[in-house]
Design a protein around this motif. Structure first.
Motif, PDB file in Angstrom:
ATOM      1  N   ALA A 139       0.842  -1.189   0.000  1.00  0.00           N
ATOM      2  CA  ALA A 139       0.000   0.000   0.000  1.00  0.00           C
ATOM      3  C   ALA A 139       0.880   1.242   0.000  1.00  0.00           C
ATOM      4  O   ALA A 139       2.004   1.229   0.510  1.00  0.00           O
ATOM      5  N   PHE A 140       0.361   2.332  -0.596  1.00  0.00           N
ATOM      6  CA  PHE A 140       1.074   3.597  -0.716  1.00  0.00           C
ATOM      7  C   PHE A 140       0.131   4.734  -0.352  1.00  0.00           C
ATOM      8  O   PHE A 140      -1.011   4.778  -0.787  1.00  0.00           O
ATOM      9  N   LYS A 141       0.631   5.640   0.500  1.00  0.00           N
ATOM     10  CA  LYS A 141      -0.140   6.839   0.836  1.00  0.00           C
ATOM     11  C   LYS A 141       0.813   7.917   1.329  1.00  0.00           C
ATOM     12  O   LYS A 141       1.685   7.659   2.159  1.00  0.00           O
ATOM     13  N   SER A 142       0.653   9.120   0.821  1.00  0.00           N
ATOM     14  CA  SER A 142       1.398  10.306   1.263  1.00  0.00           C
ATOM     15  C   SER A 142       2.907  10.073   1.322  1.00  0.00           C
ATOM     16  O   SER A 142       3.566  10.433   2.299  1.00  0.00           O
ATOM     17  N   GLY A 143       3.452   9.432   0.302  1.00  0.00           N
ATOM     18  CA  GLY A 143       4.892   9.240   0.210  1.00  0.00           C
ATOM     19  C   GLY A 143       5.458   8.081   1.004  1.00  0.00           C
ATOM     20  O   GLY A 143       6.658   7.858   1.005  1.00  0.00           O
ATOM     21  N   VAL A 144       4.625   7.313   1.694  1.00  0.00           N
ATOM     22  CA  VAL A 144       5.113   6.138   2.427  1.00  0.00           C
ATOM     23  C   VAL A 144       4.474   4.881   1.845  1.00  0.00           C
ATOM     24  O   VAL A 144       3.373   4.914   1.289  1.00  0.00           O
ATOM     25  N   LYS A 145       5.189   3.774   1.972  1.00  0.00           N
ATOM     26  CA  LYS A 145       4.679   2.510   1.473  1.00  0.00           C
ATOM     27  C   LYS A 145       5.072   1.389   2.419  1.00  0.00           C
ATOM     28  O   LYS A 145       6.032   1.514   3.186  1.00  0.00           O
ATOM     29  N   ALA A 146       4.327   0.290   2.353  1.00  0.00           N
ATOM     30  CA  ALA A 146       4.617  -0.884   3.178  1.00  0.00           C
ATOM     31  C   ALA A 146       4.139  -2.119   2.442  1.00  0.00           C
ATOM     32  O   ALA A 146       3.210  -2.060   1.627  1.00  0.00           O
ATOM     33  N   PHE A 147       4.801  -3.246   2.743  1.00  0.00           N
ATOM     34  CA  PHE A 147       4.503  -4.511   2.092  1.00  0.00           C
ATOM     35  C   PHE A 147       4.400  -5.614   3.137  1.00  0.00           C
ATOM     36  O   PHE A 147       5.088  -5.582   4.155  1.00  0.00           O
ATOM     37  N   ALA A 148       3.569  -6.611   2.855  1.00  0.00           N
ATOM     38  CA  ALA A 148       3.433  -7.765   3.746  1.00  0.00           C
ATOM     39  C   ALA A 148       3.183  -9.003   2.892  1.00  0.00           C
ATOM     40  O   ALA A 148       2.755  -8.904   1.747  1.00  0.00           O
ATOM     41  N   SER A 149       3.437 -10.173   3.486  1.00  0.00           N
ATOM     42  CA  SER A 149       3.269 -11.446   2.782  1.00  0.00           C
ATOM     43  C   SER A 149       2.657 -12.498   3.699  1.00  0.00           C
ATOM     44  O   SER A 149       2.839 -12.445   4.917  1.00  0.00           O
TER      45      SER A 149
END
Length: 154
Positions: A139-149
């Motif tokens: 997911a991406f919002k306001s210049g930050v992103k994160a990933f999960a598996s």
């Protein structure tokens, strides 16, 4: 080709279609979406008792506490693999060919909180074939992103 399941010396034929089976294999994972107080959560699920075909589902969600959290972009990639000697796989939706026994399907949404995928896996090969369903999301919002598996294994 029907796959027999041995239980207590009896041969039973069970079929799982698109409807949710009574037994399932699942996994989930989550990571924080920096500077938002929200998290990215991924889920992977598939039936674990089948004779021919097996339904699967994956999702990526963004949540703040237990509430939906809208992001600019959210992606989910489902990887379904048939395990076993000379295993093969057909998938609906067909997805991208990874190998003879694996396919990937991806989905991206914008300005929402979820991206999810569901379908039917049709493994072939030996009688000992099992399925692994993995979900990779970001997911991406306001210049930050994160990933999960997450990966659900029989």
């Amino acid at each position: 080709m029907k796959k027999p399941l041995l239980t207590g010396g009896l041969v039973m034929i069970l079929t799982a279609g698109a409807a949710a089976p009574t037994m399932a294999v699942s996994d989930s994972g989550a990571t924080a979406l920096p500077s938002t107080g929200a998290k990215v959560q991924v889920n992977a699920w598939h039936c674990n008792v089948y004779a021919d075909k097996c339904s699967f589902k994956t999702s990526t969600k963004t949540l703040k506490g237990s509430r939906k959290y809208k992001v600019s972009k959210i992606t989910n990639v489902a990887t379904v693999k048939a395990n076993g000697w000379q295993a093969t796989l057909s998938l609906s939706p067909s997805g991208t060919y990874v190998s003879e026994n694996a396919r990937q399907v991806s989905w991206t949404n914008k300005n929402t909180w979820i991206a999810d995928i569901s379908g039917i896996a049709d493994p072939g090969g030996s009688l000992n074939t099992s399925i692994t369903t993995c979900s990779d999301g970001g997911a991406f919002k306001s210049g930050v992103k994160a990933f999960a598996s997450a990966c659900a294994n029989d």
